[in-house]
Design an enzyme around this catalytic site. Structure first.
Site, short mmCIF file in Angstrom:
data_model
loop_
_atom_site.label_atom_id
_atom_site.label_comp_id
_atom_site.label_asym_id
_atom_site.label_seq_id
_atom_site.Cartn_x
_atom_site.Cartn_y
_atom_site.Cartn_z
N ARG A 99 0.82 -1.20 0.00
CA ARG A 99 0.00 0.00 0.00
C ARG A 99 0.86 1.26 0.00
O ARG A 99 0.52 2.27 -0.66
CB ARG A 99 -0.94 -0.01 1.21
CG ARG A 99 -1.82 1.24 1.36
CD ARG A 99 -2.40 1.78 0.08
NE ARG A 99 -3.10 0.77 -0.71
CZ ARG A 99 -3.38 0.91 -2.00
NH1 ARG A 99 -2.99 2.01 -2.65
NH2 ARG A 99 -4.02 -0.02 -2.66
N LYS A 134 0.76 25.04 -5.17
CA LYS A 134 -0.41 24.42 -4.55
C LYS A 134 -0.22 22.90 -4.51
O LYS A 134 -0.86 22.14 -5.22
CB LYS A 134 -1.68 24.80 -5.32
CG LYS A 134 -1.96 26.30 -5.28
CD LYS A 134 -3.12 26.68 -6.17
CE LYS A 134 -3.35 28.20 -6.16
NZ LYS A 134 -4.44 28.61 -7.07
N LYS A 166 2.62 39.71 -6.18
CA LYS A 166 1.19 39.52 -6.43
C LYS A 166 0.42 40.70 -5.85
O LYS A 166 1.00 41.60 -5.22
CB LYS A 166 0.74 38.19 -5.85
CG LYS A 166 1.55 37.00 -6.40
CD LYS A 166 0.94 35.67 -6.07
CE LYS A 166 -0.20 35.36 -6.99
NZ LYS A 166 -0.74 33.99 -6.81
N GLU A 198 2.21 40.32 -10.93
CA GLU A 198 0.83 39.98 -11.28
C GLU A 198 0.08 41.21 -11.77
O GLU A 198 0.14 42.27 -11.16
CB GLU A 198 0.12 39.40 -10.07
CG GLU A 198 -1.34 39.04 -10.33
CD GLU A 198 -2.03 38.52 -9.09
OE1 GLU A 198 -1.85 37.33 -8.78
OE2 GLU A 198 -2.74 39.30 -8.41
N ASP A 220 -3.68 37.53 -14.62
CA ASP A 220 -4.56 36.79 -13.70
C ASP A 220 -6.03 36.93 -14.06
O ASP A 220 -6.56 38.05 -14.09
CB ASP A 220 -4.32 37.26 -12.27
CG ASP A 220 -5.02 36.40 -11.26
OD1 ASP A 220 -4.97 35.16 -11.38
OD2 ASP A 220 -5.64 36.95 -10.32
#
Length: 282
Positions: A99, A134, A166, A198, A220
């Site tokens: 596993r 992320k 940003k 950004e 963005d």
């Protein structure tokens, strides 16, 4: 596989949480200590493989005597039914590692597979698919490795290897002259480090393309028309990255606007593990 302290730590954590202090009590109790088996890890669906070398390390960490033969390396295409790894050795040891090894292999192959779908969707354009920060805490190095297995490219590894201004960084300072002075100071201290800023509006793009020292402008959540118009404002070697809400249905159109990069957070934060299984025989 090359030594990697982060990976070693992840494997040790995974082994500890699965085997605890008592080990695999099911295998230890119900399987003869001297029983040996052969096993194959197979693909149950078409996918891009990533992480078989990590799976091999897991099996070897549990029992160095297990023989592991990786048939499909990272970046390989596996069709349904294809053998990824052949195994032979102590049955209990193989089952104890099963596993843990599959968790790494399925998760990373899932990331590689979805990444490859995005890469294929932008073929014929100049756009490159990028990952983001992320990622699963602690897994960033290997998840970004999986993105590369799928044909994607890595954005910055962390907050230390690229400056990225940003909207939250600019909340208290909208003065172009002040921003330009800080960029010059940054480049003086870190001359080889890239700077990305950004932009949420065409007005900001117009402002940033006139500044010195900016390497990439992040566009963005812009519409296709706004992306195209932004790219038309390009000066010198500045590059453009599209980001925000981009999916497999829209990425091709975004790429055709002429942007250099398309960053997709879902490559890592929403990837679905692929279906793989370990089958044993005496």
């Amino acid at each position: 596989m090359k030594e990697n302290p982060t990976l070693d730590t992840l494997i040790e954590i995974a082994i500890s949480e699965d085997l605890g202090n008592l080990g695999d009590i099911t295998s230890n109790f119900f399987i003869d200590d001297i029983a040996v088996s052969k096993g194959t890890i197979i693909a149950k669906e078409r996918c891009i493989i990533s992480g078989p070398e990590i799976a091999e390390t897991v099996f070897k960490r549990i029992d160095p005597s297990i023989k592991v033969n990786v048939k499909l390396k990272s970046g390989s295409i596996a069709d349904q039914g294809d053998v990824i790894i052949n195994l032979s050795g102590n049955t209990s040891s193989i089952l104890s590692a099963e596993r843990i090894a599959l968790n790494f292999l399925q998760r990373l192959s899932g990331i590689a597979t979805i990444t490859n779908k995005y890469v294929e969707a932008v073929k014929g354009t100049n756009a490159k698919i990028l990952d983001t920060r992320k990622t699963t805490p602690g897994w960033r190095v290997i998840e970004k490795m999986a993105v590369k297995s799928g044909g994607g490219n890595n954005h910055r590894m962390g907050l230390f290897d690229m400056a990225m201004l940003k909207d939250n960084h600019l909340t208290n300072d909208h003065d172009p002259n002040s921003i330009q002075q800080k960029i010059h100071a940054f480049k003086k201290q870190y001359p080889k480090t890239r700077i990305e800023v950004e932009a949420d509006t065409l007005e900001q793009v117009n402002q940033f393309v006139k500044m010195e020292g900016i390497d990439v402008i992040l566009l963005d959540n812009m519409s296709l028309d706004e992306l195209s118009e932004s790219v038309s404002l390009r000066r010198g070697s500045i590059q453009f990255e599209a980001s925000g809400g981009i999916n497999l249905e829209t990425v091709s159109q975004v790429a055709k606007t002429g942007v250099d990069f398309i960053s997709v957070g879902s490559l890592t934060h929403s990837a679905v593990s692929v279906d793989l299984s370990l089958e044993l025989e005496p």
